[in-house]
Write a protein that holds these residues in place. Structure first.
Motif, mmCIF file in Angstrom:
data_model
loop_
_atom_site.group_PDB
_atom_site.id
_atom_site.type_symbol
_atom_site.label_atom_id
_atom_site.label_comp_id
_atom_site.label_asym_id
_atom_site.label_seq_id
_atom_site.Cartn_x
_atom_site.Cartn_y
_atom_site.Cartn_z
ATOM 1 N N UNK A 1 0.901 -1.338 0.138
ATOM 2 C CA UNK A 1 0.314 -0.410 0.057
ATOM 3 C C UNK A 1 0.844 1.117 0.211
ATOM 4 N N UNK A 2 0.509 2.415 -0.737
ATOM 5 C CA UNK A 2 1.246 3.636 -0.783
ATOM 6 C C UNK A 2 0.245 4.274 -0.445
ATOM 7 N N UNK A 3 0.420 4.853 0.774
ATOM 8 C CA UNK A 3 -0.386 6.734 1.078
ATOM 9 C C UNK A 3 -0.859 7.667 0.656
ATOM 10 N N UNK A 4 0.389 8.062 -0.194
ATOM 11 C CA UNK A 4 0.080 9.058 -1.098
ATOM 12 C C UNK A 4 0.249 10.504 -0.118
ATOM 13 N N UNK A 5 -0.969 11.334 -0.240
ATOM 14 C CA UNK A 5 -0.900 11.971 0.458
ATOM 15 C C UNK A 5 -1.824 12.181 1.362
ATOM 16 N N UNK A 6 -1.418 11.726 2.152
ATOM 17 C CA UNK A 6 -3.080 11.184 3.440
ATOM 18 C C UNK A 6 -3.021 12.178 3.903
ATOM 19 N N UNK A 7 -4.065 12.897 4.221
ATOM 20 C CA UNK A 7 -5.041 13.892 4.852
ATOM 21 C C UNK A 7 -5.387 13.414 6.524
ATOM 22 N N UNK A 8 -6.093 12.853 6.628
ATOM 23 C CA UNK A 8 -6.574 12.137 7.771
ATOM 24 C C UNK A 8 -6.466 10.297 7.586
ATOM 25 N N UNK A 9 -7.591 10.171 9.353
ATOM 26 C CA UNK A 9 -7.148 8.959 9.658
ATOM 27 C C UNK A 9 -8.384 8.372 8.967
ATOM 28 N N UNK A 10 -8.551 7.065 8.641
ATOM 29 C CA UNK A 10 -8.742 5.942 7.748
ATOM 30 C C UNK A 10 -10.133 5.149 8.550
ATOM 31 N N UNK A 11 -11.603 5.633 7.868
ATOM 32 C CA UNK A 11 -12.866 4.829 8.412
ATOM 33 C C UNK A 11 -12.884 3.661 8.526
ATOM 34 N N UNK A 12 -13.549 2.548 8.582
ATOM 35 C CA UNK A 12 -13.569 1.031 8.478
ATOM 36 C C UNK A 12 -13.793 0.818 6.840
#
Length: 282
Positions: A181-192
């Motif tokens: 997995x590449x998270x990229x430019x992630x700006x928030x936590x992840x939902x279910x």
């Protein structure tokens, strides 16, 4: 326990051109459920779970059928090479380029150091991590030889501090019986729902700047939820930001530093307990 992986030397990556970007406004995080989610046992539709393909002898000399090579080119760009030598460049852009022509490139929309409007026309598969509008997220699911690439859309900040829906994608690369997995430019936590779409991952490329992307504690929450055996930092602008992340990571996991930017990994060589592996670069 050390990762039992083969390290290979590669062409030195081109230097990353520093971009002057103002700090972005605080972003409202999407909260994951209070209870830690359990990932599904395998990535959905794993290519490597199908009947094995015949691999030409010339390619077997480069990588075994269960091996994947990662090379950190710089910033958020990695070159991923599959057993059949399908080459993928992550967050492909005009500033940091793979030393070899990739077959597949994936891109994200936050800054020009993560995408380009002028990809090399010889690249066969150009996957943009954002759709034509906020209401139409990008959806990719392609198979090239022994590699499957798919994405899970997430939101990003816009320049005014608001939210651009579906402006980022977490790309999942499935090959050699592993999910990367590449998270990229992630700006928030992840939902279910997002965690379920991602599934269980073996390797995760994680942005660790703690400012332009998700803050440090938020990123730790994401990593705890993903439970990947191998975590590889990226998107750190200085040794200070990298070591700030590593100090926090050592509270939960082992940290190992590599002297060269290339790493060969197989399912059987993954660490028995989660580990952060740092490849040199920025």
């Amino acid at each position: 326990m050390l990762v039992s992986a083969v390290l290979t030397r590669v062409i030195a990556p081109a230097a990353f051109l520093a971009l002057s970007v103002s700090p972005l406004a605080a972003f409202e995080r999407l909260q994951a459920p209070a209870a830690k989610p359990e990932m599904v046992e395998n990535c959905p539709g794993l290519v490597a779970s199908r009947a094995p393909r015949i691999t030409p002898a010339a390619l077997r000399l480069a990588l075994n059928s269960d091996q994947v090579r990662f090379t950190y080119v710089g910033h958020s760009t990695f070159l991923i090479e599959s057993p059949q030598l399908v080459r993928i460049a992550t967050d492909y852009n005009d500033y940091v380029r793979s030393p070899v022509l990739p077959d597949i490139v994936t891109m994200n929309h936050a800054h020009t150091s993560h995408f380009t409007d002028n990809p090399d026309p010889r690249i066969k598969h150009v996957l943009r991590g954002w759709g034509p509008s906020p209401d139409q997220p990008a959806r990719h699911d392609i198979t090239v030889k022994d590699v499957r690439v798919r994405n899970v859309p997430t939101n990003i900040r816009d320049w005014r501090g608001g939210t651009e829906r579906h402006g980022n994608s977490i790309f999942i690369y499935e090959t050699a019986n592993m999910c990367i997995a590449h998270l990229g430019h992630l700006h928030h936590t992840l939902n279910q729902q997002q965690l379920n779409e991602i599934g269980r991952v073996d390797v995760v490329f994680v942005p660790v700047d703690g400012n332009m992307t998700l803050d440090l504690e938020g990123m730790m929450e994401v990593l705890q939820a993903l439970k990947a055996p191998l975590m590889i930092p990226m998107h750190f602008f200085s040794t200070y930001t990298l070591h700030r992340f590593l100090e926090r990571a050592r509270q939960s996991w082992t940290v190992e530093m590599s002297e060269i930017p290339s790493l060969v990994v197989s399912k059987t060589s993954l660490p028995a307990t989660p580990k952060v592996m740092v490849l040199p670069g920025y």
